[in-house]
Design a protein around this motif. Structure first.
Motif, mmCIF file in Angstrom:
data_model
loop_
_atom_site.group_PDB
_atom_site.id
_atom_site.type_symbol
_atom_site.label_atom_id
_atom_site.label_comp_id
_atom_site.label_asym_id
_atom_site.label_seq_id
_atom_site.Cartn_x
_atom_site.Cartn_y
_atom_site.Cartn_z
ATOM 1 N N LEU A 210 0.819 -1.214 0.000
ATOM 2 C CA LEU A 210 0.000 0.000 0.000
ATOM 3 C C LEU A 210 0.854 1.265 0.000
ATOM 4 N N ALA A 211 2.072 1.161 0.536
ATOM 5 C CA ALA A 211 2.949 2.329 0.564
ATOM 6 C C ALA A 211 3.735 2.495 -0.731
ATOM 7 N N VAL A 212 4.149 1.393 -1.350
ATOM 8 C CA VAL A 212 5.075 1.465 -2.481
ATOM 9 C C VAL A 212 4.349 1.525 -3.828
ATOM 10 N N VAL A 213 3.304 0.723 -4.002
ATOM 11 C CA VAL A 213 2.646 0.649 -5.307
ATOM 12 C C VAL A 213 2.136 2.014 -5.782
ATOM 13 N N PRO A 214 1.483 2.838 -4.933
ATOM 14 C CA PRO A 214 1.047 4.148 -5.437
ATOM 15 C C PRO A 214 2.201 5.002 -5.950
ATOM 16 N N VAL A 215 3.370 4.894 -5.286
ATOM 17 C CA VAL A 215 4.529 5.679 -5.736
ATOM 18 C C VAL A 215 4.992 5.195 -7.106
ATOM 19 N N LEU A 216 5.035 3.883 -7.294
ATOM 20 C CA LEU A 216 5.479 3.332 -8.568
ATOM 21 C C LEU A 216 4.506 3.647 -9.701
ATOM 22 N N LEU A 217 3.224 3.781 -9.361
ATOM 23 C CA LEU A 217 2.210 4.034 -10.386
ATOM 24 C C LEU A 217 1.988 5.509 -10.671
ATOM 25 N N ASP A 218 2.629 6.365 -9.900
ATOM 26 C CA ASP A 218 2.361 7.799 -10.024
ATOM 27 C C ASP A 218 3.037 8.343 -11.287
ATOM 28 N N ARG A 219 2.320 8.311 -12.379
ATOM 29 C CA ARG A 219 2.823 8.834 -13.647
ATOM 30 C C ARG A 219 1.986 10.041 -14.090
ATOM 31 N N ARG A 220 1.338 10.680 -13.159
ATOM 32 C CA ARG A 220 0.515 11.830 -13.510
ATOM 33 C C ARG A 220 1.366 12.957 -14.079
ATOM 34 N N PRO A 221 0.858 13.711 -15.036
ATOM 35 C CA PRO A 221 1.616 14.854 -15.563
ATOM 36 C C PRO A 221 1.781 15.907 -14.478
ATOM 37 N N PRO A 222 2.773 16.770 -14.612
ATOM 38 C CA PRO A 222 2.985 17.809 -13.589
ATOM 39 C C PRO A 222 1.740 18.671 -13.421
ATOM 40 N N MET A 223 1.451 19.000 -12.178
ATOM 41 C CA MET A 223 0.331 19.890 -11.900
ATOM 42 C C MET A 223 0.764 21.312 -12.227
ATOM 43 N N ARG A 224 0.093 21.949 -13.174
ATOM 44 C CA ARG A 224 0.481 23.285 -13.567
ATOM 45 C C ARG A 224 -0.757 24.112 -13.854
ATOM 46 N N ARG A 225 -0.568 25.392 -13.760
ATOM 47 C CA ARG A 225 -1.667 26.312 -14.030
ATOM 48 C C ARG A 225 -1.066 27.600 -14.558
ATOM 49 N N GLY A 226 -1.523 28.057 -15.683
ATOM 50 C CA GLY A 226 -0.991 29.289 -16.233
ATOM 51 C C GLY A 226 -0.976 29.250 -17.740
ATOM 52 N N ILE A 227 -0.126 30.070 -18.329
ATOM 53 C CA ILE A 227 -0.085 30.207 -19.772
ATOM 54 C C ILE A 227 0.611 29.002 -20.401
ATOM 55 N N THR A 228 0.105 28.549 -21.517
ATOM 56 C CA THR A 228 0.672 27.415 -22.240
ATOM 57 C C THR A 228 1.660 27.920 -23.291
ATOM 58 N N ALA A 229 2.311 26.969 -23.977
ATOM 59 C CA ALA A 229 3.222 27.353 -25.058
ATOM 60 C C ALA A 229 2.462 28.090 -26.158
#
Length: 297
Positions: A210-229
């Protein structure tokens, strides 16, 4: 207590640990598919060659201070067009007379509403927040939908107010509740087995899963907010074209705020009286990061 116990008992005790890993991986795959489906609802970003209006330019210049620059742009433009007159001003206040009461867009309607009639006063500098002035929220959503701004945790081109994003948020909350309920039930089963069998090693393995698997699966894109390219490209294109002096001044107000006005301009802010405490900075944006990702419990 024998930490391992019998081999059959250890194997049986490992079942909750394996099922916990399966639940976490299935939830992660479901979250990935949901995000891909949400991203598919976005259209292509607006080309930089399409240009920006002054309100969009003010918003893209700095989202943090757009609450000041957008109303400043409306005010200066209406004054330059002879549709507003300044009847007086003092530190923190402008007194205005409306010469043309017919708004040409939502932002002008918001300003005229704030003036409150043929004559009235507004704060100086004037500020609008997205939560209080609907035209600011609509402007923000349009820039997000056009791929020029992005929001926390959402693909480019998808505003948080879109039906797809609202539906996904509700479905995501339900999925997380189900995942958490399954994990808690399996953890309780593992603890009960350890207590009854006297073997705690399977429970320790389950806790590690329960502690390790979420870390290994965490492939979410960076959390960002603002102007894009795409937003940066549009902003550069909108500021690259030379303009006549009056139009250039209005563009500078959109980019930098009312403080770029010449001192003798009727809308230039009145300096603070000597000895007066400095005004507080504009309110900072509060970022709603939303609930944790599917990797967290």
């Amino acid at each position: 207590m024998d930490p391992i116990g019998s081999v059959p008992g250890a194997v049986a005790g490992a079942v909750p640990a394996v099922l916990s890993a399966v639940v976490l991986m299935a939830a992660d795959r479901a979250e990935t598919r949901a995000r891909q489906a949400l991203a598919a609802t976005a259209g292509p970003p607006r080309p930089a060659t399409d240009g920006l209006d002054l309100y969009e330019l003010a918003f893209l210049a700095s989202r943090a201070t757009a609450l000041l620059r957008v109303p400043a742009t409306v005010l200066v433009r209406m004054h330059a067009e002879g549709r507003l007159a300044v009847t007086g001003k003092e530190y923190g206040t402008l007194r205005l007379r409306v010469l043309d009461p017919v708004p040409r867009d939502d932002a002008e309607a918001a300003l005229l509403d704030e003036i409150g009639g043929e004559e009235g006063s507004v704060r100086s500098p004037l500020s609008w927040h997205e939560q209080h002035v609907p035209c600011m929220a609509r402007l923000h959503d349009r820039l997000v939908a056009d791929g020029l701004l992005c929001e926390w945790g959402l693909p480019d081109g998808v505003p948080s107010s879109s039906p797809a994003a609202v539906a996904r948020k509700a479905a995501q909350a339900r999925a997380r509740r189900l995942r958490n309920a399954a994990v808690v039930a399996l953890l309780a089963a593992g603890a009960a087995f350890a207590f009854l069998s006297g073997s705690w090693l399977p429970l320790a393995v389950q806790t590690g899963v329960l502690a390790v698997v979420p870390v290994l699966l965490d492939r979410r894109p960076p959390m960002r907010r603002g102007i894009t390219a795409a937003g940066e490209a549009a902003r550069r294109a909108a500021t690259a074209t030379p303009l006549p002096a009056d139009a250039e001044l209005l563009r500078r107000v959109a980019l930098y705020g009312v403080h770029v006005l010449p001192e003798d301009h009727p809308l230039a802010p009145v300096p603070a009286p000597p000895g007066r405490p400095r005004d507080p900075d504009p309110p900072r944006e509060e970022f709603d990061l939303g609930p944790p990702g599917l990797g967290g419990l």
